[in-house]
Scaffold this motif. Structure first.
Motif, mmCIF file in Angstrom:
data_model
loop_
_atom_site.group_PDB
_atom_site.id
_atom_site.type_symbol
_atom_site.label_atom_id
_atom_site.label_comp_id
_atom_site.label_asym_id
_atom_site.label_seq_id
_atom_site.Cartn_x
_atom_site.Cartn_y
_atom_site.Cartn_z
ATOM 1 N N SER A 1 69.279 -34.077 -63.239
ATOM 2 C CA SER A 1 70.594 -34.701 -63.400
ATOM 3 C C SER A 1 70.958 -36.419 -62.554
ATOM 4 C CB SER A 1 71.936 -34.705 -63.743
ATOM 5 O OG SER A 1 73.110 -35.389 -64.006
ATOM 6 N N ARG A 2 70.944 -37.075 -63.241
ATOM 7 C CA ARG A 2 70.981 -38.326 -62.178
ATOM 8 C C ARG A 2 72.620 -38.132 -61.101
ATOM 9 N NH1 ARG A 2 66.989 -42.698 -61.604
ATOM 10 N NH2 ARG A 2 66.178 -42.668 -63.429
ATOM 11 N N VAL A 3 73.905 -37.952 -61.602
ATOM 12 C CA VAL A 3 74.781 -38.026 -61.004
ATOM 13 C C VAL A 3 75.458 -36.931 -59.983
ATOM 14 C CG1 VAL A 3 76.971 -38.804 -62.008
ATOM 15 C CG2 VAL A 3 75.235 -39.435 -63.525
ATOM 16 N N ASP A 4 76.103 -36.901 -59.603
ATOM 17 C CA ASP A 4 76.613 -35.895 -58.600
ATOM 18 C C ASP A 4 78.525 -36.471 -57.888
ATOM 19 O OD1 ASP A 4 76.840 -33.578 -57.926
ATOM 20 O OD2 ASP A 4 75.707 -33.853 -56.368
ATOM 21 N N CYS A 5 79.298 -35.795 -58.253
ATOM 22 C CA CYS A 5 80.004 -36.031 -57.076
ATOM 23 C C CYS A 5 80.382 -34.719 -56.147
ATOM 24 C CB CYS A 5 81.630 -35.883 -58.051
ATOM 25 S SG CYS A 5 83.005 -36.386 -57.177
ATOM 26 N N LEU A 6 80.383 -35.549 -54.670
ATOM 27 C CA LEU A 6 80.115 -33.967 -54.018
ATOM 28 C C LEU A 6 81.843 -34.228 -53.094
ATOM 29 C CD1 LEU A 6 77.197 -36.363 -53.306
ATOM 30 C CD2 LEU A 6 77.067 -34.289 -52.210
ATOM 31 N N LEU A 7 82.066 -33.175 -52.651
ATOM 32 C CA LEU A 7 83.525 -33.440 -51.784
ATOM 33 C C LEU A 7 83.366 -32.146 -50.505
ATOM 34 C CD1 LEU A 7 86.555 -33.622 -51.801
ATOM 35 C CD2 LEU A 7 86.921 -31.622 -52.834
ATOM 36 N N GLY A 8 83.320 -33.205 -49.601
ATOM 37 C CA GLY A 8 83.979 -32.379 -47.894
ATOM 38 C C GLY A 8 84.271 -33.814 -47.382
ATOM 39 N N GLY A 9 83.892 -33.369 -46.028
ATOM 40 C CA GLY A 9 84.517 -33.396 -45.153
ATOM 41 C C GLY A 9 83.774 -34.303 -43.796
ATOM 42 N N GLY A 10 84.923 -34.383 -41.957
ATOM 43 C CA GLY A 10 83.850 -33.973 -40.531
ATOM 44 C C GLY A 10 84.912 -34.484 -39.599
ATOM 45 N N LEU A 11 84.535 -34.296 -38.888
ATOM 46 C CA LEU A 11 85.168 -34.904 -37.615
ATOM 47 C C LEU A 11 84.244 -36.166 -37.383
ATOM 48 C CD1 LEU A 11 85.555 -31.453 -35.982
ATOM 49 C CD2 LEU A 11 87.280 -32.663 -37.014
ATOM 50 N N GLY A 12 84.869 -36.871 -36.299
ATOM 51 C CA GLY A 12 84.478 -37.842 -35.423
ATOM 52 C C GLY A 12 85.176 -38.298 -34.585
ATOM 53 N N MET A 13 84.159 -39.663 -33.589
ATOM 54 C CA MET A 13 85.009 -39.950 -32.263
ATOM 55 C C MET A 13 84.632 -41.671 -31.949
ATOM 56 S SD MET A 13 84.182 -38.371 -28.511
ATOM 57 C CE MET A 13 85.052 -37.258 -28.471
ATOM 58 N N ASP A 14 85.710 -42.136 -31.649
ATOM 59 C CA ASP A 14 85.241 -43.774 -31.506
ATOM 60 C C ASP A 14 85.491 -43.954 -30.126
ATOM 61 O OD1 ASP A 14 85.433 -43.964 -34.360
ATOM 62 O OD2 ASP A 14 87.280 -44.990 -34.517
ATOM 63 N N LEU A 15 85.021 -44.219 -29.240
ATOM 64 C CA LEU A 15 84.738 -45.036 -28.375
ATOM 65 C C LEU A 15 84.711 -46.418 -27.705
ATOM 66 C CD1 LEU A 15 81.549 -42.051 -27.259
ATOM 67 C CD2 LEU A 15 84.310 -41.795 -26.676
ATOM 68 N N PHE A 16 85.815 -47.054 -27.339
ATOM 69 C CA PHE A 16 85.877 -48.605 -26.623
ATOM 70 C C PHE A 16 85.643 -48.791 -28.245
ATOM 71 C CE2 PHE A 16 83.046 -46.126 -23.554
ATOM 72 C CZ PHE A 16 83.538 -46.272 -22.613
ATOM 73 N N LYS A 17 86.478 -48.265 -28.898
ATOM 74 C CA LYS A 17 87.152 -49.111 -29.346
ATOM 75 C C LYS A 17 86.061 -49.340 -31.027
ATOM 76 C CE LYS A 17 91.583 -51.108 -27.517
ATOM 77 N NZ LYS A 17 91.535 -52.265 -27.413
ATOM 78 N N HIS A 18 84.660 -49.465 -30.776
ATOM 79 C CA HIS A 18 83.577 -50.353 -31.441
ATOM 80 C C HIS A 18 82.907 -49.169 -32.128
ATOM 81 C CE1 HIS A 18 85.120 -54.390 -31.104
ATOM 82 N NE2 HIS A 18 85.556 -54.213 -30.233
ATOM 83 N N TYR A 19 82.516 -47.933 -31.388
ATOM 84 C CA TYR A 19 81.474 -46.944 -31.031
ATOM 85 C C TYR A 19 82.308 -46.279 -31.556
ATOM 86 C CZ TYR A 19 78.971 -50.548 -28.207
ATOM 87 O OH TYR A 19 78.930 -51.821 -27.473
ATOM 88 N N ARG A 20 81.044 -45.688 -32.818
ATOM 89 C CA ARG A 20 81.165 -44.034 -33.378
ATOM 90 C C ARG A 20 80.729 -43.141 -33.668
ATOM 91 N NH1 ARG A 20 84.692 -45.388 -38.538
ATOM 92 N NH2 ARG A 20 86.180 -45.753 -36.875
ATOM 93 N N ILE A 21 80.990 -42.212 -33.433
ATOM 94 C CA ILE A 21 79.934 -40.641 -33.827
ATOM 95 C C ILE A 21 80.964 -39.791 -35.051
ATOM 96 C CG2 ILE A 21 78.624 -39.135 -32.595
ATOM 97 C CD1 ILE A 21 79.306 -40.762 -29.821
ATOM 98 N N GLN A 22 80.163 -39.245 -35.767
ATOM 99 C CA GLN A 22 80.530 -38.710 -36.330
ATOM 100 C C GLN A 22 79.966 -37.788 -37.396
ATOM 101 O OE1 GLN A 22 82.332 -41.726 -39.334
ATOM 102 N NE2 GLN A 22 80.884 -41.265 -40.427
ATOM 103 N N VAL A 23 80.147 -36.452 -37.749
ATOM 104 C CA VAL A 23 79.095 -35.388 -38.251
ATOM 105 C C VAL A 23 80.258 -34.953 -39.595
ATOM 106 C CG1 VAL A 23 78.341 -34.852 -36.463
ATOM 107 C CG2 VAL A 23 80.190 -33.589 -37.005
ATOM 108 N N GLY A 24 79.139 -35.054 -40.848
ATOM 109 C CA GLY A 24 80.022 -34.153 -41.492
ATOM 110 C C GLY A 24 78.989 -33.381 -42.696
ATOM 111 N N TYR A 25 80.345 -32.909 -43.863
ATOM 112 C CA TYR A 25 79.828 -31.771 -44.859
ATOM 113 C C TYR A 25 80.000 -31.836 -46.483
ATOM 114 C CZ TYR A 25 76.026 -28.346 -46.329
ATOM 115 O OH TYR A 25 75.231 -27.196 -47.005
ATOM 116 N N ASP A 26 78.984 -32.140 -47.274
ATOM 117 C CA ASP A 26 79.269 -31.928 -48.521
ATOM 118 C C ASP A 26 78.759 -31.357 -49.529
ATOM 119 O OD1 ASP A 26 80.778 -34.781 -48.237
ATOM 120 O OD2 ASP A 26 78.930 -35.376 -47.076
#
Length: 210
Positions: free
Chosen positions: A157-182
């Motif tokens: 099947s082509r169709v899927d729905c994933l559920l997950g989350g993660g953590l991130g950090m914003d630096l100097f208001k414009h730069y974002r780093i994040q990791v997650g798992y679904d």
């Protein structure tokens, strides 16, 4: 009445724009394809590696709490090879996806230039293409065959729905780093019988927040 409605609409647009942020980003993606013959069987997992790219639009609900819908393109692939005497076998899998995450996040700023946040929510996913290229080479003679994994003969099947989350950090208001798992919620096996097939994904990337 029309003037009042226009005024209210203009005010809502101004407010939503003032409390909204656009982000564009890209990163690494690892896709885990888990297949089980039935509910009680052990899972056979294969991994595809690739990348994602896209963007999102964050709306502030209250201080620290946001909802972010997005639109992302994802690509993942796997290369398998095996040698049986003079016979060289190779199978390449390439998949393309369009993902629409809707994430709820909460963040806390330690300083004006450093903010951490956690996010969670569903991701609606549609497979754009999934193809397997099989190659056989024996004593200098080669044969290639390409399969469309979304063909009705393969019950994928082509169709899927994933559920997950993660953590991130914003630096100097414009730069974002994040990791997650679904975790994939939909059984991607669309045929008859008991087989179960789910796709999970790990992501790690960076983004620029406007």
């Amino acid at each position: 009445m029309r003037k009042v409605l226009l005024s209210l609409t203009s005010m809502m647009l101004v407010v939503s724009t003032a409390f909204a942020q656009i982000q564009v980003g890209a990163g690494y993606l690892n896709s885990a394809d888990r297949v089980k013959a039935n509910e009680d069987a052990d899972a056979n997992t294969t991994y595809l590696n690739g990348f994602y790219v896209g963007g999102g639009y964050s709306f502030r609900i209250v201080e620290g709490l946001k909802v972010t819908p997005g639109l992302y393109y994802a690509f993942a692939m796997r290369n398998d090879a095996d040698q049986i005497g003079p016979l060289n076998l190779k199978g390449d899998v390439k998949e393309h996806y369009l993902n629409v995450p809707v994430m709820l996040s909460y963040g806390y700023g330690f300083t004006p230039d450093c903010k951490v946040f956690a996010y969670a929510g569903p991701t609606f996913s549609v497979g754009l293409s999934s193809r397997t290229t099989l190659s056989a080479n024996v004593l200098g003679f080669a044969k290639d065959t390409e399969l469309d994994n979304y063909d009705e003969d393969y019950d994928y099947s082509r169709v899927d729905c994933l559920l997950g989350g993660g953590l991130g950090m914003d630096l100097f208001k414009h730069y974002r780093i994040q990791v997650g798992y679904d975790f994939g919620l939909v059984n991607r096996y669309s045929g008859d019988g008991d087989p179960i097939r789910h796709r999970n994904q790990f992501t790690a990337g960076v983004a620029y927040v406007f």
